[in-house]
Design an enzyme around this catalytic site. Structure first.
Site, mmCIF file in Angstrom:
data_model
loop_
_atom_site.group_PDB
_atom_site.id
_atom_site.type_symbol
_atom_site.label_atom_id
_atom_site.label_comp_id
_atom_site.label_asym_id
_atom_site.label_seq_id
_atom_site.Cartn_x
_atom_site.Cartn_y
_atom_site.Cartn_z
ATOM 1 N N ASP A 14 35.332 9.111 1.614
ATOM 2 C CA ASP A 14 34.034 9.773 1.517
ATOM 3 C C ASP A 14 34.217 11.085 0.754
ATOM 4 O O ASP A 14 34.951 11.969 1.195
ATOM 5 C CB ASP A 14 33.493 10.034 2.923
ATOM 6 C CG ASP A 14 32.027 10.422 2.922
ATOM 7 O OD1 ASP A 14 31.390 10.337 1.852
ATOM 8 O OD2 ASP A 14 31.518 10.802 3.995
ATOM 9 N N ASP A 108 29.319 7.963 -3.660
ATOM 10 C CA ASP A 108 30.323 8.886 -3.118
ATOM 11 C C ASP A 108 31.141 8.356 -1.951
ATOM 12 O O ASP A 108 31.906 9.107 -1.343
ATOM 13 C CB ASP A 108 29.656 10.202 -2.715
ATOM 14 C CG ASP A 108 28.631 10.015 -1.599
ATOM 15 O OD1 ASP A 108 28.167 8.881 -1.389
ATOM 16 O OD2 ASP A 108 28.296 11.015 -0.940
ATOM 17 N N GLU A 109 31.022 7.087 -1.616
ATOM 18 C CA GLU A 109 31.847 6.559 -0.534
ATOM 19 C C GLU A 109 32.096 5.066 -0.704
ATOM 20 O O GLU A 109 31.304 4.350 -1.322
ATOM 21 C CB GLU A 109 31.223 6.838 0.838
ATOM 22 C CG GLU A 109 29.868 6.202 1.061
ATOM 23 C CD GLU A 109 29.346 6.429 2.482
ATOM 24 O OE1 GLU A 109 30.138 6.318 3.446
ATOM 25 O OE2 GLU A 109 28.142 6.690 2.620
#
Length: 365
Positions: A14, A108-109
C-alpha cells in the site's frame, strides 16, 4: 483453527498517501507541508491528504470546507491522474519482477502471491522489504506492506506500521493477532457496522469469535458468514491477476443542493451517458442498476433494481434510474447523485468457500 486451510505467502503493498506524495515529489516546495489533493471550491471533496494534513484530522472523502477548518494552513492541489497512473505502472513493473500473481486494487495498492516467486526467495518478509526499497530508490516514494497467509490478514497488517513500514503475521500468530484486533480494524467493517457491533458487545476479534454463525447471519445477513470465517483466519480468496470487474459507476457532486426530482433528471441523463460510455469501453453490460443519493446532511441512500436482461444502453440505464428516483420521496435536498451497474456479464460462478487442504504451521515467512 488454521487446519484444512491453504497456506499462501501473500504481500499487500500500500503506497503511503500516494496522490499527495506524488505531488510533493514533483513539487519540492510542497514537501513537509499539509496538502490535500482535490477538495478546493465550495463543494469539493478531498481525494487524498498528506501525512502532515492528516495530523489535523484531514482525510480522503472529506469536504474541502471542513478540512480547511481543521487545518487553516492546508494547501489544495489539483489532481493529476495521468501522472498517478504513470507512477503506478512503474511500481507494478517492480512487482512483476517477483511474481506474475499481482492483483491491483487501485493505483496505489496491490496483492502479491509470492508463495512461488521468480527470485526463489523463501521469505515473503524479505521480498516485501526489497520491493519497498526498490520503490523508494527507483520511483522516489515510500510504501508499506503487510505479509501473511491470506489476503485479509495481509491487508489488515499493511496498516500497522504506516508510513514506510511493514508487518508480518506468521501462520502461528494469525489467530492471536485477529483475536486482539479492534473490530474497526477488520477490513470490510465500516463505521455503521462497527457501531452495530459495539451495541451487540463486539469490540474485538475475540468478541466476534464468540458469536455463532447463526447469530452473525441473523444480525449481519450475508456478511455474517464472512465475519465468522475471517476471524478464524479463514479467507481462501486467491490473488487474481485478471480480477473480474464487478461493477461500473459514475457520480456527480453538485455546486448547489437539489431539492426537486425535476432538477435531478438532467443530471441523471449525463451520469447515465457516462456509465453507458464506460460500459461500452469495457465491452460489458449488467442487470442491476443502483441509484446512489447523498443528501445535504451527508446521509447516504442507495436504491437498486435488478432486470431480467443485461443492459448497457444509456436510455435503459436512465429509465431504470428514473424509476428508482421516483420510488420513494426524497428525505432531504441532494448534494450528490450516482449510478452504478453491477451483476455484469463478466461474472463467473463462485467456487466453494472452503477447501480441505492439509497445512503445516512451521512455514518460513
Amino acid at each position: 483453527m488454521l487446519t484444512d486451510l491453504p497456506i499462501r505467502k501473500i504481500i499487500h503493498v500500500d503506497m503511503d498517501a500516494f496522490y499527495a506524495s506524488v505531488e510533493q515529489m514533483d513539487n519540492p516546495e510542497l514537501k513537509g507541508k499539509p496538502i490535500a489533493v482535490g477538495g478546493s471550491g465550495k463543494r469539493g471533496v478531498i481525494s487524498a491528504a498528506s501525512y502532515e494534513a492528516r495530523k489535523f484530522g484531514v482525510k480522503s472523502a472529506m469536504a474541502g470546507n471542513l478540512a480547511i477548518k481543521l487545518c487553516p494552513e492546508l494547501i489544495f492541489v489539483r489532481p493529476h491522474f495521468e501522472r498517478y497512473a504513470e507512477i503506478s505502472k512503474k511500481i507494478r513493473k517492480i512487482f512483476l519482477d517477483y511474481t506474475d500473481l499481482v492483483e491491483p486494487l487501485s493505483l496505489d495498492e496491490a496483492y502479491l502471491d509470492v508463495t512461488h516467486n521468480k527470485k526463489g526467495n523463501p521469505s515473503a518478509s524479505l521480498i516485501a522489504k526489497e520491493i519497498r526499497e526498490r520503490i523508494f530508490n527507483e520511483v522516489g516514494l515510500t510504501a508499506s506492506a503487510g505479509i501473511s497467509i491470506n489476503k485479509f490478514v495481509a491487508k489488515v497488517a499493511s496498516d500497522y506500521n504506516k508510513p514506510n513500514g511493514q508487518k508480518t503475521v506468521n501462520p502461528e500468530e494469525v489467530i492471536d493477532f485477529l483475536e486482539q484486533l479492534d473490530i474497526r480494524k477488520f477490513y470490510g467493517v465500516g463505521k455503521v457496522t462497527a457501531e452495530k457491533m459495539y451495541q451487540l458487545g463486539i469490540f474485538t476479534g475475540k468478541d466476534l469469535k464468540l458469536k455463532s454463525i447463526d447469530y452473525l447471519d441473523a444480525h449481519f445477513g450475508k456478511s455474517g458468514r464472512y465475519y465468522y470465517y475471517v476471524v478464524r483466519g479463514i479467507h481462501t480468496s486467491e490473488v487474481k491477476p485478471n480480477r473480474i470487474r464487478k461493477s461500473l459507476a459514475a457520480e456527480r457532486t453538485f455546486s448547489e443542493n437539489l431539492s426537486s426530482e425535476i432538477f435531478m433528471l438532467e443530471k441523471l441523463e449525463h451520469i447515465a451517458q457516462e456509465v453507458s460510455n464506460r460500459l461500452a469501453k469495457s465491452k460489458v453490460s449488467g442487470k442491476t442498476v443502483t441509484l446512489k443519493i447523498k443528501y445535504s446532511d451527508f446521509t447516504l441512500q442507495t436504491r437498486s433494481k435488478t432486470l431480467h436482461y443485461f443492459i448497457s444502453d444509456k436510455s435503459l440505464i436512465l429509465e431504470t434510474a428514473k424509476d428508482l428516483l421516483y420510488q420513494e420521496k426524497l428525505s432531504n435536498s441532494v448534494r450528490l447523485l450516482g449510478i452504478s451497474i453491477s451483476n455484469l456479464n463478466t461474472e463467473t460462478k463462485k467456487t466453494p468457500e472452503q477447501k480441505s487442504v492439509s497445512v503445516q504451521l512451521k512455514f518460513e515467512f
